[in-house]
Scaffold this active site. Structure first.
Site, mmCIF file in Angstrom:
data_model
loop_
_atom_site.group_PDB
_atom_site.id
_atom_site.type_symbol
_atom_site.label_atom_id
_atom_site.label_comp_id
_atom_site.label_asym_id
_atom_site.label_seq_id
_atom_site.Cartn_x
_atom_site.Cartn_y
_atom_site.Cartn_z
ATOM 1 N NE ARG A 1 -3.598 0.176 2.532
ATOM 2 C CZ ARG A 1 -4.830 0.281 2.061
ATOM 3 N NH1 ARG A 1 -5.405 -0.760 1.500
ATOM 4 N NH2 ARG A 1 -5.497 1.397 2.152
ATOM 5 C CD1 TRP B 1 2.773 5.427 -3.055
ATOM 6 C CD2 TRP B 1 1.138 6.954 -2.959
ATOM 7 N NE1 TRP B 1 2.600 5.942 -4.318
ATOM 8 C CE2 TRP B 1 1.604 6.882 -4.292
ATOM 9 C CE3 TRP B 1 0.101 7.837 -2.659
ATOM 10 C CZ2 TRP B 1 1.081 7.656 -5.317
ATOM 11 C CZ3 TRP B 1 -0.413 8.625 -3.680
ATOM 12 C CH2 TRP B 1 0.066 8.527 -4.989
ATOM 13 C CG ASN C 1 -4.959 5.067 4.158
ATOM 14 O OD1 ASN C 1 -4.484 5.727 3.247
ATOM 15 N ND2 ASN C 1 -5.695 3.997 3.944
ATOM 16 C CD GLU D 1 1.242 -0.608 -13.387
ATOM 17 O OE1 GLU D 1 0.328 -0.164 -12.675
ATOM 18 O OE2 GLU D 1 1.240 -1.777 -13.835
ATOM 19 C CG HIS E 1 -4.973 9.501 -37.785
ATOM 20 N ND1 HIS E 1 -5.451 10.226 -38.848
ATOM 21 C CD2 HIS E 1 -5.533 8.260 -37.899
ATOM 22 C CE1 HIS E 1 -6.268 9.481 -39.571
ATOM 23 N NE2 HIS E 1 -6.328 8.277 -39.017
#
Length: 605
Positions: free
Chosen positions: A27, A77, A101, A488, A504
């Site tokens: 987390r 985090w 948190n 990632e 394009h």
């Protein structure tokens, strides 16, 4: 986006906190910390460390905490402030400590008000205001719990909070809003707190998954819960018994293990839901699709790619107008929502903040809702009218693999279920679709030699100026997912494009140092996609082709098996893309399971 744990009991508290934080490290792992207070000594010992939990373990190696007491721990985090020791939790005032948190949206107003009263803040975080606000209120409120209650009332935002104070050395005060918080008790009168059930498996038999707005106080052998000023009694739910998920079982990384698990979890996802060539979704309301003319799929990140994939299937197979929304955009666009729309929220964790808020908007507008989720008892699961669990098991690698696979499988079953209701497929066509979906577990088995081949190829891709992943139809969202996996865990620049969009604009970037991973299924738009790839080859682009058909113009090539359904090809190519990202990351020496700047459960905006 962080992980929190708490403990009240007589065991060695340091080890319980460290072990709990290790289970929550997915987390967030920018920094970590803990605070411990023993009953016989009202002094609070605290420790903080930058980086992973092992750094906190090293800092506390000479510390012991025997006897009855309380402890809180946090792995971070970063949202407000850089990952430094000062910004790490727990944050402290004069005699209290807090971990948190979430995000306190009105922290600036609170901070400014407290600064006028002489409070000097140390950190750059929003969390620090909580502990100083509490201590400020306690100057006029003699009851510490009442002071905590008034503190929580003043907070706007998302939060799971654990607070300890010398003003009441036996208790942990707690509060929950919009992010997860679980409380468990056991026969030893121990109290356990956590952001997820993983840290408390084996320490209790059941737990209480708190609803938003719940707060309370806990002491040895006793917990009291409140909501809107009234005492409540949250229901208990059984905790899982198995902790084997914490083992890598011989694999180098959890992500690698989870790629190989996909065949087994796909079987779990399908189990009991397919009988006699029919889809049976007994978990959902039989009338869920009554009056439904539109589908809205809403998700973030990898789950968004699963939603995009499903959108092609809903329209092609079930002939139902389908819209895909990025949850973080949906919640702020003032969407026009018709009640003939089914709102499908997709989330691995069930705690994704943006998706949860989008689901609330849909419910408030009277839409029927369906959650596609991997975690039972999560916030999204509890909120939705109907739920289909993906049954992927605990996914510890931050970069999602088996969760994505099971999301797409589950959505495919929903499509076929709806197609049967609307009779958009003939009986024979539906049988063929069911036969194809039943093949997926076998297709997801990693063939002998595949990973070794990808390992050898991966050395070609360590230098260059970027990657294009290209595909058409459902292979466009698969290209997006392949690019995301590489970004990632390798930190290399990669983009996914619809193959027909190359001319394009993006094709201007093509040269011999631009790597293109081309998805060339034989069952859908093969010739069109091949033409797009040939345009890249003509401009000296380096092409890695994945296809059941030989492609002699490619620089690298992996031949896939001969399948009759494009979705079977989809899942086979998915495994190749996952292993491709894994092997490049390993060659670069990165931490595959815990890539920088990311967290597994995104519980903040």
């Amino acid at each position: 986006m962080c992980g929190i744990v708490g403990y009240i009991g007589k065991k060695e508290k340091k080890e319980i906190i460290l072990n709990g934080l290790k289970e929550l490290e997915y987390r967030g792992y920018d920094s970590s910390g803990m605070a411990v207070m023993e009953k016989e000594n009202d002094n609070i010992e605290y420790f903080k460390a930058v980086g992973k939990i092992k750094n906190l373990k090293e800092k506390t190696k000479d510390f012991t905490s025997n006897g009855q007491g309380i402890a809180i721990g946090h792995t971070r985090w970063a949202t407000h402030g850089k990952p430094t020791e000062i910004n790490a939790h727990p944050h402290y005032g004069e005699y209290s400590f807090v971990i948190h948190n979430g995000i306190i949206e009105n922290y600036k107003e609170i901070k400014e008000d407290l600064e006028k009263k002489g409070v000097k803040f140390l950190s750059q975080t929003d969390t620090e205001v909580i502990v100083y606000l509490f201590e400020n209120i306690l100057k006029t409120e003699t009851n510490p719990f009442k002071a905590f209650e008034k503190t929580v009332e003043k907070l706007i935002g998302s939060f799971a909070i654990l607070l300890i104070t010398k003003a009441n050395e036996d208790k942990i005060f707690f509060a929950k809003n919009a992010v997860p918080l679980i409380v468990a008790t056991n026969e030893n009168n121990e109290i356990l707190f956590s952001s997820s059930d993983a840290p408390i498996i084996g320490m209790a038999n059941d737990a209480m998954y708190l609803d938003d707005g719940t707060y309370g106080e806990a002491e040895f052998g006793k917990v009291r819960f409140f909501k809107n000023g009234k005492e409540i009694h949250p229901p208990r739910k059984a905790l899982p018994k198995d902790r084997n998920f914490a083992q890598k079982e011989g694999f180098r990384f959890f992500m690698e293990k989870e790629i190989y698990e996909q065949s087994d979890v796909a079987t779990e996802t399908l189990m009991g839901r397919i009988k006699n060539d029919q889809i049976h979704l007994d978990e959902i309301d039989l009338n869920m699709f009554d009056g439904i003319n539109n589908i809205i799929l809403c998700a973030c990140g990898t789950s968004y790619h699963a939603a995009l994939t499903a959108s092609y299937l809903f329209e092609r197979v079930a002939k139902t107008r389908t819209k895909v929304e990025i949850a973080s955009e949906f919640r702020y666009k003032d969407p026009v929502l018709d009640k003939d729309s089914l709102f499908i929220a997709i989330s691995q964790s069930g705690e994704t903040a943006d998706t949860l808020e989008a689901l609330k908007i849909a419910k408030n507008n009277g839409l029927k809702t369906l959650a596609i989720c991997n975690v039972d008892n999560s916030s999204i699961v509890r909120l939705a009218n109907n739920v289909l669990l993906t049954r992927a098991g605990i996914e510890k690698g931050v970069a999602s693999t088996k969760a994505f696979t099971t999301q797409v499988l589950t959505l495919w079953m929903v499509v076929l279920y709806l197609a049967h209701i609307k009779k958009t497929l003939s009986e024979n066509e539906l049988k063929n679709e069911v036969k194809s979906i039943l093949k997926v577990p076998k297709i997801l088995k990693v063939p002998d030699g595949l990973q070794d081949k990808i390992h050898r190829l991966s050395k070609h891709y360590l230098h260059g100026h970027g990657f294009f992943f290209i595909g058409r139809d459902v292979f466009f969202p698969l290209a997006l997912e392949g690019a995301l996996k590489l970004k990632e865990i390798s930190y290399l620049h990669a983009e996914g494009y619809a193959s027909g969009e190359m001319k394009h604009g993006p094709i201007a970037l093509v040269d011999e140092r631009l790597f293109t991973i081309a998805l060339l299924p034989q069952n859908i738009l093969y010739d069109k996609t091949r033409s797009n790839v040939e345009e890249i080859v003509a401009r000296d682009g380096f092409v890695f082709a994945i296809s059941p058909k030989e492609f002699d113009l490619s620089d690298d090539f992996i031949k896939t098996s001969d399948q009759k359904h494009y979705m079977c090809e989809f899942f086979e190519m998915l495994v190749i893309l996952q292993l491709f990202a894994l092997e490049i990351s390993i060659r670069l020496g990165n931490d595959v399971d815990m890539p920088r700047n990311l967290a597994k459960s995104v519980t903040v905006e």
